[in-house]
Design an enzyme around this catalytic site. Structure first.
Site, PDB file in Angstrom:
ATOM      1  N   HIS A  18       0.820  -1.210   0.000  1.00  0.00           N
ATOM      2  CA  HIS A  18       0.000   0.000   0.000  1.00  0.00           C
ATOM      3  C   HIS A  18       0.853   1.258   0.000  1.00  0.00           C
ATOM      4  O   HIS A  18       0.509   2.254  -0.633  1.00  0.00           O
ATOM      5  CB  HIS A  18      -0.924   0.010   1.223  1.00  0.00           C
ATOM      6  N   GLU A  52      -5.868  -2.289  12.245  1.00  0.00           N
ATOM      7  CA  GLU A  52      -6.949  -2.136  11.259  1.00  0.00           C
ATOM      8  C   GLU A  52      -7.417  -3.493  10.729  1.00  0.00           C
ATOM      9  O   GLU A  52      -8.598  -3.837  10.817  1.00  0.00           O
ATOM     10  CB  GLU A  52      -6.430  -1.266  10.111  1.00  0.00           C
ATOM     11  N   HIS A  53      -6.514  -4.240  10.133  1.00  0.00           N
ATOM     12  CA  HIS A  53      -6.830  -5.571   9.607  1.00  0.00           C
ATOM     13  C   HIS A  53      -6.203  -6.620  10.517  1.00  0.00           C
ATOM     14  O   HIS A  53      -5.015  -6.543  10.804  1.00  0.00           O
ATOM     15  CB  HIS A  53      -6.246  -5.779   8.205  1.00  0.00           C
TER      16      HIS A  53
END
Length: 435
Positions: free
Chosen positions: A253, A318-319
């Protein structure tokens, strides 16, 4: 006691980077407020190398983007959007208006009212992240938002066709080719050509996340969605290749995306580290993924599932991907996460792109107090009350009057007393007010 085979950046280095971002964003937002469209144009030229008189795309430009995509591309976008729409509709159906008689003659209720205008940011500077259009625009549409504005940066110097098509298919009312701080600033503050919105949503880099933080209060925001974070919790039931693939798949990312392996198996930890080095030699996005992994990647070996659970809750990532023998144990016990991916058959990319859950999720430990973007974020749950009988008004009024006296609020008390006199006992005195 857990041990780290690899550690990420030190907290002080991260804090210093955050401080520079904060100062930059503050200056740019002040410039947008002072100079409007002129500032937006200068910022777009400076950061995105795009100069236009009007950054809103015309119908002809949108149609030209459709013509650059194949039928297969458009069908794939439609499939992904249908999954997002379907789950969002189930979420909306779970939120009902209520009205209940809590005392004889006392009616209380609430209504779920959509915001009037939402601004959806769709990242796309490094990669054309069309999935963010599904996640924000469709979710707002299902919530019933009347006006939906989208902004996405140019890709290779022009509007990204896939992003534009995805925004349009999702139902955006206004589509702008703007990126970064200038995009969220324009939507929140407003300019001569862009009417302000009531709420900002969508993921982005550290600058976008900080801009949303500084604009919060002036507008609502979904959450703080900064650089992607990924935690893989695994044991010996899986292998190093799948762990390495799932870590690097998210590290690509950006150069500031933390990816952590948390495991009870030192062998798996070492195998994963070896696989990461192998994949970094062949992954097309290795240049970015390598930076992210070397600076922010971590490998943690814990002694038990209970210790992994404790560490995961402290990280509040987050994940969180769980590949253990008992993934449902984590579903039952883990409390701090943006989205959970259970078992080796699923992965973060499914959630990012197509499976139907929303990929705009809390980062930087925000999962301690909020979940991700969903239909409810676009809805205001507003209460109302109605008193139907004289007896009910007098009854509530007597309690209210005495409670106001405890607080010393004479004016509040008189609001109650006047109703008790009119609808109940005529001899109730004024609350400290001479007749």
């Amino acid at each position: 006691m857990a041990k780290w085979l690899k550690k990420g950046a030190e907290a002080e280095a991260i804090k210093n980077a955050d401080r520079k971002v904060r100062d930059t964003v503050e200056q740019i937002l002040a410039d947008i407020e002072a100079r409007g469209d002129a500032a937006i144009r200068e910022l777009s030229i400076r950061f995105d190398k795009l100069d236009r008189a009007d950054y809103r795309l015309t119908d002809a430009e949108i149609q030209a983007c459709y013509e650059q995509l194949s039928e297969r591309d458009i069908a794939d976008i439609a499939f992904a959007q249908e999954q997002v729409r379907n789950f969002a509709q189930h979420q909306r159906n779970s939120m009902v208006d209520i009205e209940v008689e809590t005392l004889p003659g006392v009616i209380l209720g609430h209504k779920n009212i959509p915001v009037n205008a939402a601004g959806c940011y769709v990242p796309g500077g490094k990669y054309p992240l069309l999935a963010s259009a599904h996640m924000s625009v469709i979710t707002a549409k299902v919530a019933g938002v009347p006006r939906i504005v989208t902004c996405a940066p140019p890709f290779n110097g022009k509007p990204a066709p896939a992003i534009v098509v995805a925004q349009h298919m999702a139902g955006a009312d206004e589509i702008y080719c703007l990126g970064g701080i200038q995009a969220v600033g324009a939507m929140a503050i407003g300019t001569e050509s862009i009417a302000p919105v009531d709420m900002l949503v969508g993921p982005g880099n550290a600058f976008v996340a900080e801009a949303k933080r500084q604009l919060f209060g002036r507008v609502g925001i979904d959450l703080f969605a900064g650089p992607t974070e990924t935690l893989v919790i695994a044991d010996e039931s899986v292998d190093g290749e799948i762990c390495a693939t799932d870590l690097l798949g998210q590290a690509e990312h950006g150069p500031d995306s933390p990816a952590i392996l948390l495991t009870t198996s030192e062998k798996l930890a070492k195998d994963t580290m070896a696989e990461i080095q192998r994949l970094l030699d062949i992954l097309p996005t290795a240049e970015i993924a390598r930076q992210s992994w070397e600076k922010f990647g971590e490998i943690i070996v814990a002694e038990s599932d209970e210790e992994m659970l404790e560490i995961a809750d402290k990280l509040a990532f987050e994940h969180v991907q769980v590949m253990t023998k008992q993934p449902d144990w984590y579903l039952d016990n883990l409390r701090n996460f943006g989205a959970l991916f259970l078992g080796p058959r699923t992965n973060v990319a499914y959630g990012d792109k197509v499976i139907g859950t929303n990929h705009t999720l809390p980062t930087k430990k925000a999962s301690r107090y909020t979940g991700g973007l969903w239909v409810g974020k676009f809805l205001k749950t507003c209460s109302y009350q109605r008193v139907l009988t004289d007896e009910a008004s007098a009854l509530v009024g007597e309690y209210c009057s005495r409670l106001c006296a405890l607080e010393g609020f004479a004016g509040h008390g008189e609001q109650a007393n006047i109703r008790v006199r009119r609808y109940g006992h005529k001899d109730v005195p004024y609350a400290g007010i001479a007749e």
